[in-house]
Structures are given as C-alpha cells and as structure tokens.
Write an enzyme that holds these catalytic residues in place. Structure first.
Site, PDB file in Angstrom:
ATOM      1  N   ILE A  14      71.588  29.865  54.882  1.00 60.01           N
ATOM      2  CA  ILE A  14      72.613  30.809  54.248  1.00 60.01           C
ATOM      3  C   ILE A  14      73.832  30.928  55.254  1.00 60.01           C
ATOM      4  O   ILE A  14      74.946  30.726  54.808  1.00 60.01           O
ATOM      5  CB  ILE A  14      72.117  32.195  53.989  1.00 60.01           C
ATOM      6  CG1 ILE A  14      72.837  33.059  53.075  1.00 60.01           C
ATOM      7  CG2 ILE A  14      71.832  33.038  55.157  1.00 60.01           C
ATOM      8  CD1 ILE A  14      73.076  32.381  51.658  1.00 60.01           C
ATOM      9  N   SER A  36      71.886  29.999  67.979  1.00 60.50           N
ATOM     10  CA  SER A  36      70.579  29.458  67.212  1.00 60.50           C
ATOM     11  C   SER A  36      70.015  28.908  68.063  1.00 60.50           C
ATOM     12  O   SER A  36      70.290  27.861  69.007  1.00 60.50           O
ATOM     13  CB  SER A  36      71.287  28.681  66.005  1.00 60.50           C
ATOM     14  OG  SER A  36      70.531  28.838  64.983  1.00 60.50           O
ATOM     15  N   ARG A  37      68.457  28.859  67.962  1.00 64.21           N
ATOM     16  CA  ARG A  37      67.568  27.946  68.605  1.00 64.21           C
ATOM     17  C   ARG A  37      67.867  26.570  68.740  1.00 64.21           C
ATOM     18  O   ARG A  37      67.728  25.995  69.549  1.00 64.21           O
ATOM     19  CB  ARG A  37      66.079  28.475  68.533  1.00 64.21           C
ATOM     20  CG  ARG A  37      66.128  29.850  69.241  1.00 64.21           C
ATOM     21  CD  ARG A  37      64.780  30.419  68.361  1.00 64.21           C
ATOM     22  NE  ARG A  37      64.703  30.188  67.184  1.00 64.21           N
ATOM     23  CZ  ARG A  37      63.552  30.353  66.417  1.00 64.21           C
ATOM     24  NH1 ARG A  37      62.558  30.871  66.848  1.00 64.21           N
ATOM     25  NH2 ARG A  37      63.517  30.162  65.072  1.00 64.21           N
ATOM     26  N   LYS A  90      71.042  40.435  53.784  1.00 61.23           N
ATOM     27  CA  LYS A  90      69.772  41.147  53.207  1.00 61.23           C
ATOM     28  C   LYS A  90      68.492  40.258  53.224  1.00 61.23           C
ATOM     29  O   LYS A  90      68.520  38.977  53.526  1.00 61.23           O
ATOM     30  CB  LYS A  90      69.999  41.209  51.647  1.00 61.23           C
ATOM     31  CG  LYS A  90      70.368  39.786  50.885  1.00 61.23           C
ATOM     32  CD  LYS A  90      69.580  38.668  50.601  1.00 61.23           C
ATOM     33  CE  LYS A  90      68.172  39.026  49.978  1.00 61.23           C
ATOM     34  NZ  LYS A  90      67.552  37.831  49.597  1.00 61.23           N
ATOM     35  N   ASP A 168      61.916  38.472  48.253  1.00 65.28           N
ATOM     36  CA  ASP A 168      63.079  37.935  48.795  1.00 65.28           C
ATOM     37  C   ASP A 168      64.220  37.707  47.892  1.00 65.28           C
ATOM     38  O   ASP A 168      65.231  38.388  47.902  1.00 65.28           O
ATOM     39  CB  ASP A 168      62.788  36.813  49.618  1.00 65.28           C
ATOM     40  CG  ASP A 168      64.333  36.389  50.304  1.00 65.28           C
ATOM     41  OD1 ASP A 168      64.654  36.842  51.458  1.00 65.28           O
ATOM     42  OD2 ASP A 168      64.764  35.156  49.807  1.00 65.28           O
TER      43      ASP A 168
HETATM   44  P1  NAP Z   1      66.546  29.954  57.055  1.00 65.22           P
HETATM   45  O1  NAP Z   1      67.198  28.816  56.329  1.00 65.22           O
HETATM   46  O2  NAP Z   1      65.174  29.752  57.491  1.00 65.22           O
HETATM   47  O3  NAP Z   1      67.543  30.180  58.356  1.00 65.22           O
HETATM   48  C1  NAP Z   1      67.412  31.110  59.191  1.00 65.22           C
HETATM   49  C2  NAP Z   1      67.748  30.898  60.658  1.00 65.22           C
HETATM   50  O4  NAP Z   1      67.517  31.925  61.517  1.00 65.22           O
HETATM   51  C3  NAP Z   1      66.722  29.810  61.112  1.00 65.22           C
HETATM   52  O5  NAP Z   1      67.451  28.497  61.033  1.00 65.22           O
HETATM   53  C4  NAP Z   1      66.634  29.749  62.485  1.00 65.22           C
HETATM   54  O6  NAP Z   1      67.597  29.201  63.248  1.00 65.22           O
HETATM   55  C5  NAP Z   1      67.276  31.407  62.725  1.00 65.22           C
HETATM   56  N1  NAP Z   1      65.903  31.892  63.180  1.00 65.22           N
HETATM   57  C6  NAP Z   1      65.912  32.840  64.170  1.00 65.22           C
HETATM   58  N2  NAP Z   1      64.761  33.709  64.412  1.00 65.22           N
HETATM   59  C7  NAP Z   1      63.623  33.028  63.572  1.00 65.22           C
HETATM   60  C8  NAP Z   1      62.404  33.259  63.317  1.00 65.22           C
HETATM   61  N3  NAP Z   1      61.761  34.038  64.078  1.00 65.22           N
HETATM   62  N4  NAP Z   1      61.977  32.565  62.379  1.00 65.22           N
HETATM   63  C9  NAP Z   1      62.816  31.647  61.417  1.00 65.22           C
HETATM   64  N5  NAP Z   1      63.927  31.407  61.768  1.00 65.22           N
HETATM   65  C10 NAP Z   1      64.540  32.203  62.835  1.00 65.22           C
HETATM   66  O7  NAP Z   1      66.675  30.904  56.115  1.00 65.22           O
HETATM   67  P2  NAP Z   1      67.859  31.369  55.149  1.00 65.22           P
HETATM   68  O8  NAP Z   1      67.498  31.043  53.819  1.00 65.22           O
HETATM   69  O9  NAP Z   1      69.300  31.014  55.892  1.00 65.22           O
HETATM   70  O10 NAP Z   1      67.708  33.016  55.103  1.00 65.22           O
HETATM   71  C11 NAP Z   1      68.095  33.912  56.277  1.00 65.22           C
HETATM   72  C12 NAP Z   1      68.420  35.311  55.543  1.00 65.22           C
HETATM   73  O11 NAP Z   1      69.331  35.183  54.503  1.00 65.22           O
HETATM   74  C13 NAP Z   1      67.095  35.833  54.861  1.00 65.22           C
HETATM   75  O12 NAP Z   1      67.262  37.152  55.181  1.00 65.22           O
HETATM   76  C14 NAP Z   1      67.598  35.505  53.507  1.00 65.22           C
HETATM   77  O13 NAP Z   1      66.809  36.437  52.618  1.00 65.22           O
HETATM   78  C15 NAP Z   1      68.863  35.770  53.379  1.00 65.22           C
HETATM   79  N6  NAP Z   1      69.450  34.995  52.328  1.00 65.22           N
HETATM   80  C16 NAP Z   1      69.156  33.709  52.040  1.00 65.22           C
HETATM   81  C17 NAP Z   1      69.886  33.156  51.009  1.00 65.22           C
HETATM   82  C18 NAP Z   1      69.470  31.588  50.530  1.00 65.22           C
HETATM   83  O14 NAP Z   1      69.981  31.085  49.481  1.00 65.22           O
HETATM   84  N7  NAP Z   1      68.714  30.990  51.268  1.00 65.22           N
HETATM   85  C19 NAP Z   1      70.708  33.680  50.158  1.00 65.22           C
HETATM   86  C20 NAP Z   1      71.165  35.021  50.574  1.00 65.22           C
HETATM   87  C21 NAP Z   1      70.359  35.440  51.531  1.00 65.22           C
HETATM   88  P3  NAP Z   1      67.376  28.736  64.832  1.00 65.22           P
HETATM   89  O15 NAP Z   1      65.833  28.131  64.659  1.00 65.22           O
HETATM   90  O16 NAP Z   1      68.101  27.600  64.907  1.00 65.22           O
HETATM   91  O17 NAP Z   1      67.176  29.838  65.791  1.00 65.22           O
END
Ligand code: NAP
Length: 307
Positions: A14, A36-37, A90, A168
């Site tokens: 996101i 970011s890690r 969110k 989610d």
């Molecule tokens: P994602 O692709 O998994 O990315 C989240 C990032 O957070 C990871 O790349 C990771 O980066 C970092 N992170 C730090 N601590 C973490 C942990 N303990 N476990 C996993 N990741 C960790 O997830 P996302 O889809 O972007 O979603 C993140 C948030 O945005 C969620 O709350 C989701 O509901 C919301 N969201 C997502 C979307 C969508 O379309 N995907 C849309 C709207 C809202 P590092 O490993 O580099 O630290």
C-alpha cells in the site's frame, strides 16, 4: 506554503501503490525519509527501524504508518512520544483499547492522530451519504467478495491473530457503512476459519440499527473471477447501490454522478488540514463492529487454505 516533511514507515504494497504517489502529488507534504526493514525508497534517507529515524531526523514532523496493524501500535507510540503527527493505515489497531490509548497519547503530546479509512474517500461515498439524508432506510445488504490470492499474495501476517483475515477488506465496507447510515451494532456472526489458519476466510455478519433496519453482510475471500464490493440500501425512496467499493452509485438501477477518484490524495489533504487545525480524527466505529463480531461470532472450521 512550505510542504511538511513526512516519512513513510513500512514500505510494502500500500505504501508503494498509494502513499508514495499521493505524497509525490501533494503540495502539502514532501517525502523526507522511509523506514522499512527490507524495502527502501530512492532519493530519500532510508532507515531500518523507527527509533533511529526518530532520533536522527527530528526535522521530520509527520509519519505515515503503513505497516500491518500488529507492529503498528509500538511504532505509533514511539512517534507520538517523539512529538510527531501520525497517520495510521486502516485498520487503526488490533484492538479497540490500543486505538483509544493512542488517541490519549496524541492528546497528551499535542499532536494530530489520523486513523484513515481510505474507502470513505471513494468517489461515490459522500454523494451516497447526501442522497440518503432524510430517507427512511429499510434494509442494508453488503456483499464483499474477492480473491485473497490476487490481492494479498504472500502476506502471511493477514492470517495471524491480529491480522483480521477477511475482515481486512470487510472493514472497508464497514467504514463506508458507518459513514453513511445511522449507527449500527452487531447481533450475530459466523466466522469460517480454515483449519490451518487463525483468521476467517469467510464471514456472515448480522447487524441492527436503533432506527429499526437490519444489515446483512457477507465477506468472502474465495471469490475467483469477477470481484464484488457492493452495498445495497433499500429505502422508502428507492434502492441505492454503491458498487466497486464505493466508486460508483446508482438508484433503482440508474447511474448517478459521483465525485472524483482520489482516495489517498483526499487522505493526505485531510491529514494536512488536521495538522493545521491541531486536531485528531480517530473513528473506531468500524473496528468496534469487527471486535464485536469476534465476541459473538460462532466459529465454523472449513477446509485448509493454501496459497
Ligand atoms: P504489506 O505489503 O505486507 O506491507 C507492509 C510492510 O510493513 C511490509 O512490507 C514490511 O516492510 C512492513 N512491516 C513492518 N513490520 C512488519 C511485520 N511485523 N509484519 C509484516 N510487515 C511488516 O502490507 P500492505 O498490503 O501494504 O498492508 C499494510 C496495511 O495497509 C494493512 O493494515 C492493510 O490493511 C492496509 N491496506 C492495504 C491495502 C492493499 O491494497 N494492500 C489497501 C489499503 C490498506 P519491511 O519488511 O521492509 O519492514
């Protein structure tokens, strides 16, 4: 106007899809750092942990926390204690209590906390709210069916406790619902949990309003082919349908004009306005519905889910 320096924390899907492009388009913000890690952003200072960032870049007053909900609370506490304004993706937390604690902390430190609900900024949501004004709602039906393999590939956190499972995406529907109809509460839920996972892949949710209408919602992550993100509201003046996650609106089958598509640009505009006004915006209504669904929900074991 000098743009406010901001850091993005958690460079994942996101952050890359929405936050970074919206910040780049915004005249109110300027990206100064990323935390970011594993991920990084070209052209700005990159850090692997938030504590080092907070210590070394005291000149950055705002952070956008885009990590999943479980690690986000500690990040938010650190940022708020360091006097930074905080934008939360969110859902704003894994529990109602921790979001209330963050709200209190933001107040103590005199900074803005913005718990975002991106679907509320979808173009047809505000027109729908306005159309409903003064009408009597008879029934609401929510159908939110998508393919988890398509939208969340490799996201293990989403299946862990605190990861919300199909809530989610489902909470996006609830964020629209709670923005456009009088308050509702949960009366029952059935949670389908795969034998090898901790969070539901399918949910049936029943809600009720003091105003007298019922709300039936179905969230399902097993939908292949066409995806459905729809809310139908039957009223004394016709049936309003919000389709495509709040992007399009029709009444009795006739399309109505909606606003501009600018979900995340709208979020950053609002964050800038909150900071300027010295206010916070934390609405826990959608999270409370999910929490209550887990409280009263009947768990049904279903077949294992494999990526
Ligand atoms: P994602 O692709 O998994 O990315 C989240 C990032 O957070 C990871 O790349 C990771 O980066 C970092 N992170 C730090 N601590 C973490 C942990 N303990 N476990 C996993 N990741 C960790 O997830 P996302 O889809 O972007 O979603 C993140 C948030 O945005 C969620 O709350 C989701 O509901 C919301 N969201 C997502 C979307 C969508 O379309 N995907 C849309 C709207 C809202 P590092 O490993 O580099 O630290």
């Amino acid at each position: 106007m000098t743009p406010t320096r901001i850091a993005v924390v958690g460079v994942g899907k996101i952050a890359r899809d929405q936050h970074l492009p919206s910040i780049a388009r915004s005249s109110a913000f300027e990206l100064a750092a990323a935390v970011s890690r594993h991920g990084s952003v070209d052209g700005v200072d990159n850090f692997t942990d938030i504590e080092t960032f907070l210590k070394e870049r005291r000149d950055v007053p705002a952070v956008a926390l885009c990590a999943p909900p479980m690690p986000r609370y500690d990040m938010a506490v650190s940022a708020l204690k360091a006097g930074r304004h905080v934008l939360l993706e969110k859902p704003p937390g894994t529990t109602v209590g921790e979001v209330e604690a963050l709200t209190e902390l933001a107040r103590e430190h005199g900074v803005s906390l913005f718990a975002t609900w991106h679907s509320r900024f979808a173009p047809a949501v505000e027109p729908a709210r306005q159309w409903l004004f003064g009408k009597t709602i008879r029934h609401v039906e929510i159908v939110w069916k998508e393919d988890v393999r398509r939208w969340h590939p490799g996201q293990a956190w989403i299946w862990e406790a605190g990861g919300f499972g199909v809530f989610d995406p489902g909470i996006n529907a609830l964020s629209i619902l709670t923005a456009i109809v009088p308050s509702v509460f949960v009366t029952g839920a059935s949670l389908e949990v795969p034998e090898n996972r901790k969070m539901p892949i399918g949910v049936e949710l029943s809600m009720k309003s003091l105003a007298g209408f019922d709300v039936d919602a179905v969230f399902d992550w097993r939908q292949e082919g066409p995806q459905t993100w729809e809310i139908r509201i039957d009223t004394d003046a016709g049936a309003l349908v919000l389709a495509d996650g709040g992007s399009r609106m029709s009444v009795d089958g006739e399309a109505r004009p909606d606003g501009l598509e600018a979900e995340y640009d709208g979020i950053y505009e609002r964050f800038a306005a909150l900071m300027k006004a010295g206010k916070s915006d934390v609405d826990i209504a959608p999270l409370k519905l999910v929490a209550d669904a887990f409280l009263v929900g009947r768990q049904v074991d279903v077949e294992p889910f494999h990526e």
